[in-house]
Design a protein around this motif. Structure first.
Motif, short mmCIF file in Angstrom:
data_model
loop_
_atom_site.label_atom_id
_atom_site.label_comp_id
_atom_site.label_asym_id
_atom_site.label_seq_id
_atom_site.Cartn_x
_atom_site.Cartn_y
_atom_site.Cartn_z
N GLN A 20 59.89 -17.28 2.57
CA GLN A 20 61.36 -17.92 2.52
C GLN A 20 61.50 -18.33 1.31
O GLN A 20 62.85 -18.64 0.99
N SER A 21 60.35 -18.76 0.41
CA SER A 21 60.75 -19.23 -0.90
C SER A 21 61.50 -18.14 -1.78
O SER A 21 61.25 -17.14 -1.72
N GLN A 22 62.59 -18.69 -2.65
CA GLN A 22 63.31 -17.75 -3.49
C GLN A 22 62.19 -17.03 -4.51
O GLN A 22 62.40 -16.07 -4.86
N GLY A 23 61.42 -17.56 -4.84
CA GLY A 23 60.37 -17.39 -5.98
C GLY A 23 59.08 -16.50 -4.99
O GLY A 23 58.19 -16.05 -5.92
N TYR A 24 59.21 -16.24 -3.89
CA TYR A 24 57.95 -15.36 -3.11
C TYR A 24 58.09 -14.00 -3.60
O TYR A 24 59.13 -13.26 -3.46
N LEU A 25 56.99 -13.40 -3.95
CA LEU A 25 56.88 -11.88 -4.14
C LEU A 25 55.55 -11.28 -3.75
O LEU A 25 54.39 -11.73 -4.08
N LEU A 26 55.74 -10.51 -2.89
CA LEU A 26 54.42 -9.78 -2.05
C LEU A 26 53.99 -8.53 -3.23
O LEU A 26 54.91 -7.41 -3.38
N VAL A 27 52.81 -8.38 -3.24
CA VAL A 27 52.18 -7.38 -4.12
C VAL A 27 50.89 -6.76 -3.41
O VAL A 27 50.11 -7.80 -3.19
N ARG A 28 50.95 -5.47 -3.05
CA ARG A 28 49.83 -4.98 -2.55
C ARG A 28 48.60 -4.32 -3.60
O ARG A 28 49.25 -3.65 -4.49
N TYR A 29 47.51 -4.92 -3.46
CA TYR A 29 46.54 -4.30 -4.25
C TYR A 29 46.44 -2.77 -4.25
O TYR A 29 46.38 -2.22 -5.51
N GLU A 30 46.57 -2.12 -3.21
CA GLU A 30 46.63 -0.77 -3.36
C GLU A 30 47.55 -0.21 -4.16
O GLU A 30 47.50 0.81 -4.97
N ASP A 31 48.91 -0.68 -4.22
CA ASP A 31 50.02 -0.40 -5.04
C ASP A 31 49.48 -0.76 -6.38
O ASP A 31 50.13 0.20 -7.20
N LEU A 32 49.09 -1.87 -6.78
CA LEU A 32 48.76 -2.31 -7.92
C LEU A 32 47.88 -1.42 -8.83
O LEU A 32 48.20 -1.16 -9.95
N VAL A 33 46.93 -0.91 -8.07
CA VAL A 33 45.75 -0.13 -8.94
C VAL A 33 46.12 1.48 -8.92
O VAL A 33 45.51 2.17 -9.67
N THR A 34 47.22 1.95 -8.07
CA THR A 34 47.44 3.29 -8.01
C THR A 34 48.66 3.55 -8.89
O THR A 34 49.02 4.45 -9.48
N GLN A 35 49.52 2.27 -9.06
CA GLN A 35 50.68 2.50 -9.82
C GLN A 35 50.58 1.21 -10.60
O GLN A 35 51.71 0.42 -10.55
N PRO A 36 49.88 0.88 -11.53
CA PRO A 36 49.85 -0.21 -12.25
C PRO A 36 51.18 -0.59 -12.97
O PRO A 36 51.65 -1.78 -12.86
#
Length: 310
Positions: free
Chosen positions: A156-172
């Motif tokens: 709920q925090s304005q600064g929250y960001l979800l990043v998936r490890y699987e996405d990060l390493v396949t589409q860095p």
């Protein structure tokens, strides 16, 4: 990768919550100079701070001058670290600080919380091969569950960001551009360039300096048994599916569940006894953090010499 950005310094794991904030009663109110002096002496005497290769004398003077509260102490330390690396923005990445995000959001309303999420089976497979983690599937699955649910509460925090490890390493590049846009910085190609860090004193820190790779995706299929996979999926369900990871195994037998519970209890007792007196220092929230760190380090060297995930 964020630390390679020309404007951002991501500090090594400070363990601020465990070593300092949980012991705030022992250290006392930091508006008192004597309390600050005691905390600074203890904290800067730890191996983890010494390994950062900072000017400890200058850091001491900065913390004594600026660290008049626990939130001010933490941000002062991170700011000093960023300045030492010629950066104007700073962050920190102690994994257990996921359990501390509610407080961090209150302290720093404009901060960004980057919640890096990874398949629980891969996390457990990795932890089972780390020299400091548990031998219990249940205990390691619970680590994944507690940290991710705690970080998720900050969504709920304005600064929250979800990043998936699987996405990060396949589409860095795509994911890093998304992160940079979220924090108001231009993407830099330097973020994907391998860079040696002279302070990386552990194999897992050294691996983080290498090129982004997809080699660790789905390693649980090779490193966990069918029963271990079933245990992980049973323990973290339904949160596993809530986070978008589908179970593939069968339900574990009651016998297998019981055996792992026994393993978890035995492993916890073994670790606490082996860590003594470090466990005692932590239990009573002692201000002797240098002694606790030294005792824990001796235990790990003597009792946890397990092979590390290659």
């Amino acid at each position: 990768m964020l630390h390679r950005h020309p404007a951002i310094a991501i500090c090594r794991e400070t363990d601020f919550h465990h070593l300092i904030y949980k012991r705030r009663q022992a250290f006392g109110n930091l508006s008192d100079l004597q309390n600050r002096q005691r905390l600074v002496k203890e904290y800067l005497g730890t191996e983890r701070i010494g390994s950062m290769q900072l000017d400890l004398q200058a850091l001491e003077q900065t913390l004594l001058r600026e660290g008049t509260s626990y939130e001010a102490f933490f941000v002062s330390f991170l700011h000093f670290y960023a300045q030492a690396h010629g950066k104007r923005r700073f962050g920190e990445k102690t994994p257990q600080h996921a359990l501390f995000t509610d407080t961090l959001c209150q302290w720093y309303p404009g901060a960004t919380i980057i919640h890096l999420l990874r398949d629980p089976r891969d996390v457990v497979a990795s932890l089972m091969r780390m020299p400091w983690a548990s031998n219990s599937v249940r205990t390691n699955a619970n680590t994944w569950l507690r940290c991710n649910l705690s970080a998720w509460r900050s969504r709920q925090s304005q600064g929250y960001l979800l990043v998936r490890y699987e996405d990060l390493v396949t589409q860095p590049e795509h994911e890093l551009r998304r992160i940079c846009a979220s924090i108001g910085e231009e993407y830099s190609t330097a973020m994907l360039e391998p860079r040696r860090d002279p302070t990386a004193d552990r194999p897992w820190f050294q691996r983080a300096q290498e090129r982004v790779t997809t080699e660790r995706l789905g390693r649980w299929r090779e490193q966990l048994t069918t029963d271990e996979v079933a245990l992980v999926e049973w323990f973290v369900s339904p949160h596993m599916q809530m986070f978008g990871y589908e179970p593939v195994g069968h339900s574990p037998s009651m016998l297998r569940i019981g055996r792992d519970r026994v393993t978890a209890v035995f492993d916890t007792v073994r670790q606490r006894l082996g860590e003594f007196p470090a466990a005692w220092y932590y239990l009573i929230r002692s201000a002797n953090i240098t002694k606790e760190e030294a005792a824990r380090r001796r235990f790990r060297r003597r009792h946890l010499a397990r092979p590390i995930d290659p």
